[in-house]
Motif scaffolding. Structure first.
Motif, mmCIF file in Angstrom:
data_model
loop_
_atom_site.group_PDB
_atom_site.id
_atom_site.type_symbol
_atom_site.label_atom_id
_atom_site.label_comp_id
_atom_site.label_asym_id
_atom_site.label_seq_id
_atom_site.Cartn_x
_atom_site.Cartn_y
_atom_site.Cartn_z
ATOM 1 N N ASP A 61 -24.194 27.102 19.571
ATOM 2 C CA ASP A 61 -24.801 28.536 19.948
ATOM 3 C C ASP A 61 -25.221 28.119 18.737
ATOM 4 O O ASP A 61 -26.349 29.546 19.352
ATOM 5 C CB ASP A 61 -23.551 29.336 19.109
ATOM 6 C CG ASP A 61 -23.963 30.893 20.194
ATOM 7 O OD1 ASP A 61 -23.124 32.102 19.269
ATOM 8 O OD2 ASP A 61 -25.095 30.902 20.481
ATOM 9 N N VAL A 62 -25.367 28.204 18.304
ATOM 10 C CA VAL A 62 -26.805 27.919 16.952
ATOM 11 C C VAL A 62 -27.884 27.026 17.124
ATOM 12 O O VAL A 62 -29.090 27.126 17.067
ATOM 13 C CB VAL A 62 -26.128 27.403 15.586
ATOM 14 C CG1 VAL A 62 -27.310 27.119 14.762
ATOM 15 C CG2 VAL A 62 -25.355 28.551 14.551
ATOM 16 N N ASP A 64 -28.405 25.946 20.453
ATOM 17 C CA ASP A 64 -29.549 26.259 22.060
ATOM 18 C C ASP A 64 -30.281 26.954 21.602
ATOM 19 O O ASP A 64 -31.590 26.942 22.502
ATOM 20 C CB ASP A 64 -28.282 27.174 23.024
ATOM 21 C CG ASP A 64 -27.723 28.756 21.870
ATOM 22 O OD1 ASP A 64 -27.038 29.185 22.944
ATOM 23 O OD2 ASP A 64 -28.444 28.552 20.928
ATOM 24 N N GLY A 65 -30.357 27.943 19.929
ATOM 25 C CA GLY A 65 -32.155 28.400 20.246
ATOM 26 C C GLY A 65 -32.454 27.654 19.765
ATOM 27 O O GLY A 65 -33.713 27.600 19.687
ATOM 28 N N ASP A 82 -27.166 34.104 25.921
ATOM 29 C CA ASP A 82 -26.546 33.550 24.958
ATOM 30 C C ASP A 82 -25.693 34.612 24.243
ATOM 31 O O ASP A 82 -24.663 34.281 24.423
ATOM 32 C CB ASP A 82 -27.746 33.617 23.744
ATOM 33 C CG ASP A 82 -27.888 32.490 22.210
ATOM 34 O OD1 ASP A 82 -27.955 32.172 21.227
ATOM 35 O OD2 ASP A 82 -26.169 33.112 22.183
HETATM 36 MG MG LIG Z 1 -26.722 30.839 20.076
#
Ligand SMILES: [Mg+2]
Ligand SMILES: CC(C)CCC[C@@H](C)CCC[C@@H](C)CCC[C@@H](C)CCOC[C@@H](COP(=O)(O)O[C@@H]1[C@H](O)[C@H](OP(=O)(O)O)[C@@H](O)[C@H](O)[C@H]1O)OCC[C@H](C)CCC[C@H](C)CCC[C@H](C)CCCC(C)C
Ligand SMILES: Nc1ccn([C@@H]2O[C@H](COP(=O)(O)O)[C@@H](O)[C@H]2O)c(=O)n1
Ligand SMILES: [Mg+2]
Length: 199
Positions: A61-62, A64-65, A82
């Motif tokens: 989740d971290v 992907d950004g 997201d």
């Molecule tokens: Mg994310």
């Protein structure tokens, strides 16, 4: 709270993101799949492995950004995906703990309700052009507390898991109050400046 670590985290993430030139939406979707696997592991009473899968899901989740920003592949749909998938992951992890018998449904509902309300307030505030990221139990903190809960539950005693989830609920509802008061104050100052301008 952990959001403040983002600049330092980016130093770790950017070299990794550089090597991963893929559509960041795939990473976002993978983070959900890993969260579903974590829930299944809790159903099969694999607490420690499930905790590791929560950490992997949160890492994705971290990541992907970071991949989106590094390769200039950020998109509005990606931001939407997201945030939306985070809500799904928040719930499925708790559902996994309920299905494994570690927490009862009432505690589970409070854990999901408080987490969703935190995120809803931020989203509603953003729709009114107010950034509302404050509060002690933002998502990263909630995930870390859940990881700690399942690891201690798996290593020491599952009763600890239940009480740490109850602590998480208290912190989450406190965050709800923090964000409501913060947004209320921001809106009050907006309203007063509009009223003054109309005089
Ligand atoms: Mg994310
Ligand atoms: C699997 C590998 C290929 C991955 C490789 C990359 C790794 C090397 C990366 C390492 C970093 C990793 C340790 C970090 C894990 C963090 C994870 C536990 C927490 C994830 O936080 C998610 C993120 C959420 O923000 P996001 O913008 O994506 O989503 C927003 C969020 O949903 C909002 O919800 P809310 O309002 O907050 O409720 C929504 O409102 C928004 O709309 C939505 O956009 O947060 C990132 C914040 C921080 C930058 C993350 C810092 C993490 C710290 C480094 C914590 C350290 C973790 C510990 C090492 C793990 C604890 C284990 C130990 C045994 C206790
Ligand atoms: N599939 C995605 C995921 C994320 N983004 C962009 O990154 C922001 C979120 O960053 P995190 O480090 O918190 O994951 C998000 O708001 C988008 O701008 C994206 O474009 N596509
Ligand atoms: Mg997210």
């Amino acid at each position: 709270m952990l959001e403040n670590l983002r600049p330092y985290l980016n130093k770790i993430l950017n070299p990794i993101a550089k090597k991963i030139d893929v559509n960041p939406n795939y990473i976002t979707i993978l983070s959900i799949i890993i969260a579903i696997l974590a829930a299944l592991l809790f159903y099969f009473h694999q607490l420690i492995l499930g905790g590791i899968f929560i950490l992997i899901s949160g890492s994705l989740d971290v990541l992907d950004g970071a991949v989106a920003r590094y390769h200039n592949k950020s998109s509005k749909f990606g931001a939407f995906l997201d945030s939306t998938t985070d809500r799904f992951s928040d719930a499925i992890i708790i559902i996994g703990l309920i299905s494994g018998g570690y927490i009862d449904w009432f505690i589970g509902i409070l854990a999901i309700h408080s987490a969703y309300t935190i995120s809803y307030i931020r989203s509603k505030a953003e729709s009114m052009n107010i950034e509302c990221k404050i509060g002690i139990a933002e998502r990263a903190v909630r995930l870390v507390i859940l990881i700690i809960a399942v690891l201690i539950g798996g290593i020491v005693d599952t009763i600890w898991l239940k009480w740490i989830v109850i602590l998480l609920i208290v912190l989450s509802y406190f965050t709800v109050i923090q964000r409501m008061v913060y947004t209320w104050n921001k809106l009050k100052s907006k309203d007063s400046s509009i009223n003054n301008a109309n005089k």
